[in-house]
Design a protein around this motif. Structure first.
Motif, short mmCIF file in Angstrom:
data_model
loop_
_atom_site.label_atom_id
_atom_site.label_comp_id
_atom_site.label_asym_id
_atom_site.label_seq_id
_atom_site.Cartn_x
_atom_site.Cartn_y
_atom_site.Cartn_z
N THR A 117 48.66 39.20 45.70
CA THR A 117 49.26 37.89 45.46
C THR A 117 50.72 38.02 45.06
O THR A 117 51.57 37.23 45.50
CB THR A 117 48.46 37.14 44.37
OG1 THR A 117 47.11 36.97 44.84
CG2 THR A 117 49.04 35.78 44.07
N GLU A 146 42.20 30.63 46.02
CA GLU A 146 41.64 31.19 44.79
C GLU A 146 42.20 30.55 43.52
O GLU A 146 41.80 30.90 42.41
CB GLU A 146 41.90 32.71 44.77
CG GLU A 146 41.24 33.42 45.94
CD GLU A 146 41.38 34.93 45.91
OE1 GLU A 146 42.31 35.43 45.25
OE2 GLU A 146 40.56 35.60 46.55
N THR A 148 45.28 30.84 42.37
CA THR A 148 46.10 31.80 41.61
C THR A 148 47.59 31.69 41.90
O THR A 148 48.36 32.58 41.54
CB THR A 148 45.64 33.26 41.87
OG1 THR A 148 45.55 33.48 43.29
CG2 THR A 148 44.28 33.52 41.25
N ASP A 205 46.07 33.08 50.87
CA ASP A 205 45.69 33.97 49.76
C ASP A 205 44.43 33.42 49.07
O ASP A 205 44.52 32.49 48.31
CB ASP A 205 46.86 34.06 48.78
CG ASP A 205 46.58 35.01 47.63
OD1 ASP A 205 45.70 35.88 47.77
OD2 ASP A 205 47.24 34.87 46.57
MG LIG Z 1 45.33 37.51 44.26
#
Ligand SMILES: [Mg+2]
Ligand SMILES: Nc1ncnc2c1ncn2[C@@H]1O[C@H](COP(=O)(O)OP(=O)(O)OP(=O)(O)O)[C@@H](O)[C@H]1O
Length: 316
Positions: A117, A146, A148, A205
């Protein structure tokens, strides 16, 4: 050409009316190329027309499809237009042949905290830089599956690069995808956004986490792979159509079949392995250090380098 009607769609084929065309589409034969490579018996059985009629339709489809021939020299000329986004680490740039390429999919895989990430955040900033500074002068579509995405990290990285924080943040178009449907639709419907906002980098991602969570068990594997295949093909076609870069991250699992060496294997099997031109395996080392292994590349030898993930982003 003069008296015959131009064949552009299934319905334009001789002997194929609307009903038959829809049957073909339902069977997955949804364009002329697919008709052209079908066998008369297959087509006849699928939609209930005679073998002769099917043959006629196939011949017409063959005539109507065009192949674009190019010389190696033309391809070489075209490849000179391929853009590259610098990663922040000179070592990593060198390893992958000068940066993250446009017109292609680049994948990183690795365990949690391996830096997948963070590299994405760095690319969000670098893609916006001038071409002479290793960017693409474009904006970013960030698909977060996700939860994030951290704007404060983008701020740190942009500040480290001496860029206007607010401008950098407003050039990132963010979508939080909670389901595979939302994830796929975001990509399916991206054309307009890409054109209007001059998107030069798409980040997913991660590509696989929702698929992994939604399609559980052996029985669902086929459907999962089929959907992933459609999704990743669409990403590749956007990369080609708009000369943009696609960066995907991928989760890993331990492959019990690997008895010696590192059993860490990316999710998604052959479908992702074939689609991602460049594959990078990330491993955590001491403190800020991450080991990056180039696993697959169309033009560079396998190899490794070490990068650092710092407050200001990716460096050597
Ligand atoms: Mg990640
Ligand atoms: N502000 C910061 N300064 C320095 N390092 C940071 C900072 N923020 C995050 N990191 C480093 O990045 C790591 C997280 O990396 P990243 O989020 O890229 O992992 P990932 O590979 O995406 O993992 P996951 O599979 O969990 O998504 C942290 O463990 C930390 O080491």
């Amino acid at each position: 050409m003069a008296k015959e009607k131009m064949i552009k769609e299934l319905e334009d084929l001789p002997g194929i009316g609307e009903t038959t065309a829809n049957k073909l589409r339902a069977a997955g034969i949804d364009d002329l190329d697919k008709v052209a490579v079908a066998s008369p018996h297959e087509l006849s059985e699928l939609v209930g027309i005679s073998v002769d009629k099917a043959k006629e339709a196939i011949d017409a489809a063959k005539d109507a499809t065009t192949i674009n021939y190019e010389t190696g020299a033309q391809v070489s000329e075209r490849r000179e237009l391929i853009g590259k986004i610098l990663t922040g680490s000179k070592e990593l740039d060198k390893l992958i042949g000068g940066g993250i390429e446009t017109n292609a999919i680049t994948e990183t895989y690795g365990k949690f905290s391996s830096g997948k990430t963070q590299i994405g955040f760095q690319l969000c900033v670098n893609a916006q830089k001038a071409r002479k500074d290793g960017g693409l002068e474009g904006n970013v579509l960030f698909i977060d599956t996700e939860g994030t995405f951290r704007p404060e990290r983008i701020k740190d990285i942009a500040e480290g690069a001496g860029m206007d924080i607010n401008e950098v943040l407003s050039n990132i178009i963010y979508v939080r995808a909670e389901t595979t449907e939302k994830q796929m639709l975001t990509v399916e419907k991206a054309d307009k956004l890409i054109e209007e906002k001059n998107v030069k980098l798409i980040i997913v991602d991660s590509l696989t986490s929702l698929f992994r969570a939604e399609f559980i068990g052996r029985g669902a594997l086929g459907e999962r792979q089929q959907k992933l295949n459609t999704h990743i093909h669409k990403l590749q076609s956007l990369a080609d159509k708009y000369s943009l870069a696609v960066y995907i991250t991928n989760q890993v699992m331990d492959n019990p079949g690997i008895l010696f060496g590192d059993p860490t294997t990316p999710i998604g099997g052959n479908i992702i392995a074939h689609a991602a031109a460049t594959r990078l395996y990330l491993r955590k080392s001491k403190e800020e250090k991450r080991i990056v292994r180039l696993v697959d590349s169309p033009s560079m030898p396998e190899g490794e380098c070490v990068i650092r993930i710092t407050k200001k982003g990716v460096t050597d």
